[in-house]
Scaffold this motif. Structure first.
Motif, PDB file in Angstrom:
ATOM      1  N   UNK A 119      30.996  42.799 -23.006  1.00  0.00           N
ATOM      2  CA  UNK A 119      31.819  42.810 -21.793  1.00  0.00           C
ATOM      3  C   UNK A 119      32.384  44.208 -21.627  1.00  0.00           C
ATOM      4  N   UNK A 120      32.176  44.782 -20.453  1.00  0.00           N
ATOM      5  CA  UNK A 120      32.636  46.137 -20.191  1.00  0.00           C
ATOM      6  C   UNK A 120      33.868  46.129 -19.297  1.00  0.00           C
ATOM      7  N   UNK A 121      34.385  47.310 -19.031  1.00  0.00           N
ATOM      8  CA  UNK A 121      35.561  47.457 -18.191  1.00  0.00           C
ATOM      9  C   UNK A 121      35.353  46.744 -16.860  1.00  0.00           C
ATOM     10  N   UNK A 122      36.341  45.997 -16.423  1.00  0.00           N
ATOM     11  CA  UNK A 122      36.236  45.229 -15.194  1.00  0.00           C
ATOM     12  C   UNK A 122      36.494  43.770 -15.474  1.00  0.00           C
ATOM     13  N   UNK A 123      35.899  42.900 -14.666  1.00  0.00           N
ATOM     14  CA  UNK A 123      36.084  41.456 -14.811  1.00  0.00           C
ATOM     15  C   UNK A 123      34.767  40.824 -15.242  1.00  0.00           C
ATOM     16  N   UNK A 124      34.784  40.145 -16.376  1.00  0.00           N
ATOM     17  CA  UNK A 124      33.618  39.425 -16.875  1.00  0.00           C
ATOM     18  C   UNK A 124      33.921  37.936 -16.856  1.00  0.00           C
ATOM     19  N   UNK A 125      33.081  37.171 -16.167  1.00  0.00           N
ATOM     20  CA  UNK A 125      33.225  35.721 -16.130  1.00  0.00           C
ATOM     21  C   UNK A 125      32.263  35.100 -17.126  1.00  0.00           C
ATOM     22  N   UNK A 161      32.665  41.271 -11.975  1.00  0.00           N
ATOM     23  CA  UNK A 161      31.688  42.351 -11.949  1.00  0.00           C
ATOM     24  C   UNK A 161      30.447  41.939 -12.727  1.00  0.00           C
ATOM     25  N   UNK A 162      30.654  41.117 -13.740  1.00  0.00           N
ATOM     26  CA  UNK A 162      29.584  40.715 -14.630  1.00  0.00           C
ATOM     27  C   UNK A 162      29.778  39.244 -14.974  1.00  0.00           C
ATOM     28  N   UNK A 163      28.674  38.518 -15.122  1.00  0.00           N
ATOM     29  CA  UNK A 163      28.722  37.101 -15.462  1.00  0.00           C
ATOM     30  C   UNK A 163      27.837  36.853 -16.677  1.00  0.00           C
ATOM     31  N   UNK A 164      28.378  36.154 -17.678  1.00  0.00           N
ATOM     32  CA  UNK A 164      27.604  35.730 -18.839  1.00  0.00           C
ATOM     33  C   UNK A 164      27.511  34.210 -18.815  1.00  0.00           C
ATOM     34  N   UNK A 165      26.293  33.689 -18.846  1.00  0.00           N
ATOM     35  CA  UNK A 165      26.070  32.246 -18.831  1.00  0.00           C
ATOM     36  C   UNK A 165      25.757  31.800 -20.249  1.00  0.00           C
ATOM     37  N   UNK A 166      26.559  30.868 -20.776  1.00  0.00           N
ATOM     38  CA  UNK A 166      26.401  30.369 -22.141  1.00  0.00           C
ATOM     39  C   UNK A 166      25.907  28.939 -22.099  1.00  0.00           C
ATOM     40  N   UNK A 167      24.920  28.630 -22.924  1.00  0.00           N
ATOM     41  CA  UNK A 167      24.450  27.256 -23.069  1.00  0.00           C
ATOM     42  C   UNK A 167      24.045  27.039 -24.511  1.00  0.00           C
TER      43      UNK A 167
END
Length: 307
Positions: free
Chosen positions: A29-35, A199-205
Motif C-alpha cells: 500500500x502506497x501513499x494515498x488511499x488503499x481500499x 487510489x488503489x484497491x486490493x481484493x482479498x479472497x
C-alpha cells in the motif's frame, strides 16, 4: 504522486487452530488511499490487525511506515490511527470525554470541537458510549482515529451503519486526510465507497490478494466492456465483425439486439456508427456498458459461496 510504500506485507500467514485465515498474502500500500475488499472470512480484518500490531503473524514479513508492528510497536503507535470494527471505547465514558482523552495523548491533536461538529457528534457529546446508536459509535471511533494527526490511518468498515449524510461526511473527511498527506487503509463492503475514495484497491479472497490496482485498472482488466445497439433484425453481423478491430466480437443474441464486446473506446464506437451509416441502419438505441468494481469483485471472490 504516489511514492514510497506505507505498508509492505510479504508471504503473511496467520492460523487459528486448523483454520488458515491468511495464506501467504502479499500486499503493498502506497501513499494515498488503499481500499481492501473481500468477502466475509477472506482475511481482511486479520491482515489489518496484524499491520496495526494487535495480532502476531505466524510467518511472513510486515512493515508499516518502515517498522515492524510487533518488535517496534512503541515507535509505530504514535504515528498511526486505528478505527476498529467494534470496541476500543470505555462503555461508560461520554463521547466528548473519550475524544478529549484520546486527543490529550497526542502532542498536536486536531481541534476537538471542530471534529465533533464536522462528524455530527455535538448532540450526543454527553451521552455514554453504550447508549449511542451504532452510527454514532462509528463516527466517534473515526474521530478517535484521526484526532492525533496520524501519518497513516486504518479504517475498518468506516461507512458501516451510517445514514447517507453521515457517510458523505466520512467520505469528505477521508478525502481531506488524503489532501493533507495522510495515508489511509480502509476495509469496506461498499463498492461505491472504494470507487469514490481509493487510489488503489486490493481484493482479498481465501487469505490471499487475488487482484490489486486502481479502480479504473481493475474495471478495465477484470473483464471486457460491452457496446449494445438495437436495430432491425438480421443485420449482417459478419460484415460488422470485419470492420471491427481484432479481438472484438459481434453477435445478435436476440432478434434486433446486437452486442459488441472488446476494448470499447471512442474509435470503436465511431467504427460501429460508421458501419451502421454505410449499411442504412438507424440504431434505435446505442449504449456502452462498463464493468463496475462490483462486477470485478464478484468475478474474483466468493466462488465457493455460490457453488
Amino acid at each position: 504522486m504516489r511514492s514510497e510504500p506505507v505498508v509492505q506485507v510479504q508471504a503473511l500467514v496467520k492460523r487459528y487452530g486448523t483454520k488458515t485465515a491468511v495464506d501467504g498474502l502479499d500486499l503493498v500500500a502506497r501513499t494515498g488511499v488503499t481500499a481492501v475488499l473481500g468477502p466475509n472470512g477472506a482475511g481482511k480484518t486479520t491482515t489489518v490487525e496484524i499491520c496495526e500490531g494487535y495480532r502476531r503473524p505466524d510467518s511472513g514479513t510486515v512493515r508499516v511506515l518502515g517498522l515492524d508492528p510487533v518488535t517496534q510497536g512503541p515507535a509505530l503507535r504514535p504515528r498511526i490511527g486505528v478505527m476498529l470494527q467494534s470496541g476500543g471505547v470505555y462503555s461508560g465514558a461520554r463521547a466528548d470525554e473519550m475524544l478529549r482523552h484520546v486527543a490529550a495523548l497526542h502532542a498536536h491533536p486536531l481541534d476537538v470541537d471542530g471534529l465533533i461538529e464536522r462528524l455530527g457528534l455535538g448532540s450526543c457529546g454527553r451521552t455514554t458510549y453504550r447508549r449511542l446508536s451504532g452510527g454514532q459509535q462509528r463516527r466517534l471511533a473515526l474521530a478517535m482515529a484521526v484526532v492525533g494527526r496520524p501519518e497513516l490511518v486504518f479504517l475498518d468498515e468506516p461507512g458501516a451503519g451510517l445514514d447517507p449524510q453521515a457517510r458523505r461526511a466520512t467520505w469528505d473527511l477521508v478525502r481531506d486526510l488524503r489532501a493533507d498527506g495522510v495515508s489511509v487503509i480502509l476495509t469496506t463492503h461498499h463498492m461505491d465507497e472504494a470507487e469514490q475514495l481509493a487510489d488503489d484497491v486490493a481484493v482479498i479472497d481465501a487469505g490471499r490478494v487475488v487482484a490489486q490496482g486502481s479502480p479504473e485498472e481493475l474495471c478495465r482488466g477484470g473483464a471486457e466492456n460491452t457496446l449494445r445497439f438495437t436495430g432491425r433484425p438480421g443485420l449482417d453481423v459478419g460484415s460488422l465483425l470485419k470492420a471491427l478491430p481484432a479481438n472484438t466480437s459481434a453477435v445478435e443474441p436476440a432478434p434486433g439486439s446486437y452486442r459488441v464486446t472488446g476494448t470499447i473506446d471512442p474509435q470503436l464506437l465511431a467504427t460501429v456508427t460508421s458501419w451502421c451509416a454505410q449499411n442504412g441502419v438507424m440504431p434505435d438505441r446505442i449504449s456502452v456498458e462498463r464493468h463496475t468494481l462490483e462486477d470485478v469483485f464478484l468475478e474474483l471472490t466468493g466462488k465457493e459461496l455460490r457453488a
